[in-house]
Design an enzyme around this catalytic site. Structure first.
Site, mmCIF file in Angstrom:
data_model
loop_
_atom_site.group_PDB
_atom_site.id
_atom_site.type_symbol
_atom_site.label_atom_id
_atom_site.label_comp_id
_atom_site.label_asym_id
_atom_site.label_seq_id
_atom_site.Cartn_x
_atom_site.Cartn_y
_atom_site.Cartn_z
ATOM 1 N N CYS A 164 0.480 -1.324 -0.672
ATOM 2 C CA CYS A 164 -0.012 0.185 0.174
ATOM 3 C C CYS A 164 0.869 0.889 -0.105
ATOM 4 O O CYS A 164 1.725 1.122 0.890
ATOM 5 C CB CYS A 164 -1.172 -0.032 0.919
ATOM 6 N N CYS B 93 1.457 3.551 2.873
ATOM 7 C CA CYS B 93 1.419 3.157 4.501
ATOM 8 C C CYS B 93 2.823 3.078 4.899
ATOM 9 O O CYS B 93 3.925 2.212 4.340
ATOM 10 C CB CYS B 93 1.113 1.691 4.338
ATOM 11 N N ARG C 256 -16.300 9.821 10.298
ATOM 12 C CA ARG C 256 -15.360 10.075 11.087
ATOM 13 C C ARG C 256 -14.274 11.146 10.187
ATOM 14 O O ARG C 256 -13.695 10.714 9.114
ATOM 15 C CB ARG C 256 -14.350 8.856 11.644
HETATM 16 N N1 SAM Z 1 -3.802 -3.964 7.888
HETATM 17 C C1 SAM Z 1 -4.826 -3.515 7.206
HETATM 18 C C2 SAM Z 1 -5.169 -3.161 6.130
HETATM 19 O O1 SAM Z 1 -4.489 -2.411 5.500
HETATM 20 O O2 SAM Z 1 -6.536 -3.516 6.423
HETATM 21 C C3 SAM Z 1 -4.979 -2.657 9.351
HETATM 22 C C4 SAM Z 1 -4.355 -1.708 9.209
HETATM 23 S S1 SAM Z 1 -3.902 -0.169 7.987
HETATM 24 C C5 SAM Z 1 -3.174 1.043 8.358
HETATM 25 C C6 SAM Z 1 -5.590 0.734 8.559
HETATM 26 C C7 SAM Z 1 -5.732 1.701 7.272
HETATM 27 O O3 SAM Z 1 -5.028 3.025 7.636
HETATM 28 C C8 SAM Z 1 -5.602 1.344 6.090
HETATM 29 O O4 SAM Z 1 -6.782 1.170 5.146
HETATM 30 C C9 SAM Z 1 -5.864 3.355 5.586
HETATM 31 O O5 SAM Z 1 -7.152 3.102 4.924
HETATM 32 C C10 SAM Z 1 -4.874 3.970 7.136
HETATM 33 N N2 SAM Z 1 -3.706 4.643 6.469
HETATM 34 C C11 SAM Z 1 -2.905 4.197 6.504
HETATM 35 N N3 SAM Z 1 -1.756 4.725 6.138
HETATM 36 C C12 SAM Z 1 -2.179 5.607 6.143
HETATM 37 C C13 SAM Z 1 -1.873 7.289 6.030
HETATM 38 N N4 SAM Z 1 -0.914 7.323 5.660
HETATM 39 N N5 SAM Z 1 -2.842 8.026 5.135
HETATM 40 C C14 SAM Z 1 -3.653 8.318 5.943
HETATM 41 N N6 SAM Z 1 -4.569 6.531 6.374
HETATM 42 C C15 SAM Z 1 -3.789 5.747 6.343
HETATM 43 FE FE1 SF4 Z 2 -1.097 -2.244 3.730
HETATM 44 FE FE2 SF4 Z 2 -0.010 -1.138 6.106
HETATM 45 FE FE3 SF4 Z 2 -3.018 -1.922 6.041
HETATM 46 FE FE4 SF4 Z 2 -0.324 -3.564 5.176
HETATM 47 S S1 SF4 Z 2 -0.789 -2.166 7.120
HETATM 48 S S2 SF4 Z 2 -1.899 -4.083 4.817
HETATM 49 S S3 SF4 Z 2 0.900 -2.250 4.414
HETATM 50 S S4 SF4 Z 2 -2.535 -0.517 5.435
#
Ligand code: SAM
Ligand code: SF4
Ligand code: DTB
Length: 366
Positions: free
Chosen positions: A72, A75, A275
Site C-alpha cells: 500500500c 503506508c 469519521r
Molecule cells: N493492515 C490492515 C489493513 O490494511 O486493512 C489494517 C491497518 S491499515 C494501516 C488501516 C488503514 O489505515 C488503511 O486502510 C488506510 O486507509 C489507513 N492509512 C494507513 N496509512 C495511512 C496514511 N499514511 N494516511 C492516511 N491513512 C492511512
Molecule cells: Fe497495507 Fe499498511 Fe495495512 Fe499492510 S498495514 S495491509 S501495508 S495498509
C-alpha cells in the site's frame, strides 16, 4: 412520495431514509454544489438522524506494527519501504487491556485495534480474539482492523464480542490499482461481505489526497454509499504523507475539497457515523469545525493513530469546549440520538421547512 422527498426532487434526490441507489452523476452533482449550499444540505441531513453537537470518540492502538508484506503506497508499515517506524510483534494481552482502560478513563467509548497483517492466519487471530473479549469486558465498544479475513474469522471475532470491523476501500476501484498491487478491490469487498454476514458492524471509508482526481473521490463515495446496507462507520482519512513511502511528496489536497468529501459522505449516508480520521494533526481548529458542520461526527482521540501523531487530548477537549461539542454516548441508535436534541438546537421540522428551493434548483441544473 413523502412531503420531504417531494421538497427535494433534486438532481441528486436527498431523502430522509438512506438510499443505496445513488448514481455516480448524482454524487458528482453534490460535489459541484456551491460550498454553502453543500454544507447547508449536509447539515440539514445530519440533523435528521443525529444530535449535531455530539461526536463519537474512538481510540486507536497499533497492536502489531510494521513488517507488513503488502505494498500500500501510503503506508509506513509496508516492509517494502524504508520508513522510520518502531516495529513490534503482537502486543501482550495485558498491555492491550491497560491501554484500553486508559482510553476509557480518558473518555473514549470505542477502542480500535489495528494490526499490520495482509490478513491474520487462524493461529494469529486467537490472541486477538482474547483481546477483543478483554476490551469488551472493560465496557468499551470494540473495533479491529486486521486486513483481509478468511472464512470463519469474522464469526470468531463476532463471538468474542467484536462490534465493528474496519476495512477501507481506500479509493475508487480505478485509482486503487495505482496504489496497491498485492490485493484487489474485489478482495476488499469480499472481506466486507464476510464481516457483514457475521453480524459485525462495518467501518469502511478511505483516504483522500493521494493524488487522485475528483472523479476518484466521487467513485469511492459512490461505492461506499451503494453498499447495501451502508457501512455504519465511514472514516475519511486525509493522506499523512510519510517519508520513505511512494506518496511522501504528494501535494496536499485543497482543504475545502476535504470538507466537500465529508459533506457528500454525510448526504449519501445519512445514518452512518462519518469519521474525521487521519490528517487532523495538520488541520486548524477552524477547518475541523467546518468538518463537524459538514456532518463529521466521529474522531480518533488520543495522541497517536497507528504510527503517526494525532492532536493531543487536551487540545481536543478544548476544541470540544469551544464548539460546544459533547462526546456521544455509546450504544444508542442514530434515531435515539436525534431525539436527544439539546436546548437551543433548531427543531428538525424547522430545518425541513428551511431546505431552500434554491439548493434543489442548483442541483437539478448541474
Ligand atoms: N493492515 C490492515 C489493513 O490494511 O486493512 C489494517 C491497518 S491499515 C494501516 C488501516 C488503514 O489505515 C488503511 O486502510 C488506510 O486507509 C489507513 N492509512 C494507513 N496509512 C495511512 C496514511 N499514511 N494516511 C492516511 N491513512 C492511512
Ligand atoms: Fe497495507 Fe499498511 Fe495495512 Fe499492510 S498495514 S495491509 S501495508 S495498509
Ligand atoms: C482508518 O480509517 N484510519 C486509521 C484506522 N482506520 C485504522 C488509521 C490511520 C493511520 C494513519 C497513519 C498511521 O498512523 O500510521
Amino acid at each position: 412520495m413523502s412531503a420531504l422527498e417531494k421538497e427535494n426532487t433534486l438532481g441528486a434526490r436527498i431523502t430522509a431514509e438512506p438510499r443505496t441507489d445513488w448514481s455516480r452523476s448524482e454524487v458528482a452533482a453534490l460535489f459541484e454544489l456551491p460550498f454553502n449550499d453543500l454544507l447547508y444540505s449536509a447539515q440539514w441531513v445530519h440533523r435528521q438522524y443525529f444530535d449535531a453537537n455530539a461526536v463519537q470518540v474512538s481510540t486507536l492502538l497499533s497492536i502489531k506494527t510494521g513488517a507488513c508484506p503488502e505494498d500500500c503506497a501510503y503506508c509506513p508499515q509496508s516492509i517494502r519501504f524504508e520508513t522510520a517506524i518502531d516495529t513490534h510483534d503482537l502486543m501482550p494481552l495485558e498491555a492491550v487491556r491497560a491501554a484500553a482502560q486508559r482510553a476509557k478513563d480518558a473518555g473514549a467509548t470505542r477502542f480500535c485495534m489495528g494490526a499490520s497483517y495482509r490478513g491474520p492466519k487462524d493461529s494469529q487471530l486467537e490472541p486477538i480474539v482474547e483481546m477483543v473479549k478483554a476490551v469488551k469486558a472493560i465496557g468499551l465498544e470494540t473495533c479491529a482492523t486486521l486486513g483481509l479475513l478468511r472464512p470463519g474469522q469474522a464469526e470468531r471475532l463476532a463471538e468474542a464480542g467484536l462490534d465493528y470491523y474496519n476495512h477501507n476501500l481506500d479509493s475508487s476501484a480505478e485509482f486503487y490499482e495505482k496504489i496497491i498491487s498485492t490485493r484487489t478491490y474485489a478482495d476488499r469487498l469480499e472481506t466486507l461481505e464476510r464481516v457483514r454476514t457475521a453480524g459485525v458492524k462495518v467501518c469502511c471509508g478511505g483516504i483522500v489526497g493521494m493524488g487522485e482526481t475528483r472523479a476518484d473521490r466521487v467513485g469511492m463515495l459512490h461505492t461506499l454509499a451503494t453498499l447495501a446496507p451502508q457501512p455504519e462507520s465511514v472514516p475519511i482519512n486525509e493522506l499523512v504523507p510519510i517519508p520513505g513511502t511512494p506518496l511522501a511528496n504528494t501535494p496536499a489536497l485543497d482543504p475545502f475539497e476535504f470538507v466537500r468529501c465529508i459533506a457528500v459522505a454525510r448526504i449519501l449516508m445519512p445514518r452512518s457515523h462519518v469519521r474525521l480520521s487521519a490528517g487532523r494533526s495538520d488541520f486548524s481548529d477552524e477547518l475541523q469545525a467546518l468538518c463537524f458542520f459538514a456532518g463529521a461526527n466521529s474522531i480518533f482521540y488520543g495522541e497517536k493513530l497507528l504510527t503517526t501523531g494525532n492532536p493531543d487530548t487536551a487540545a481536543d477537549r478544548r476544541l470540544f469546549e469551544r464548539l460546544g461539542l459533547v462526546p456521544e454516548d455509546a450504544g444508542m441508535d442514530a434515531r435515539g440520538r436525534a431525539t436527544q436534541a439539546r436546548a437551543g438546537m433548531p427543531a428538525v421540522e424547522q430545518c425541513r421547512e428551511q431546505l431552500p428551493g434554491a439548493v434543489a434548483e442548483r442541483l437539478a441544473a448541474s
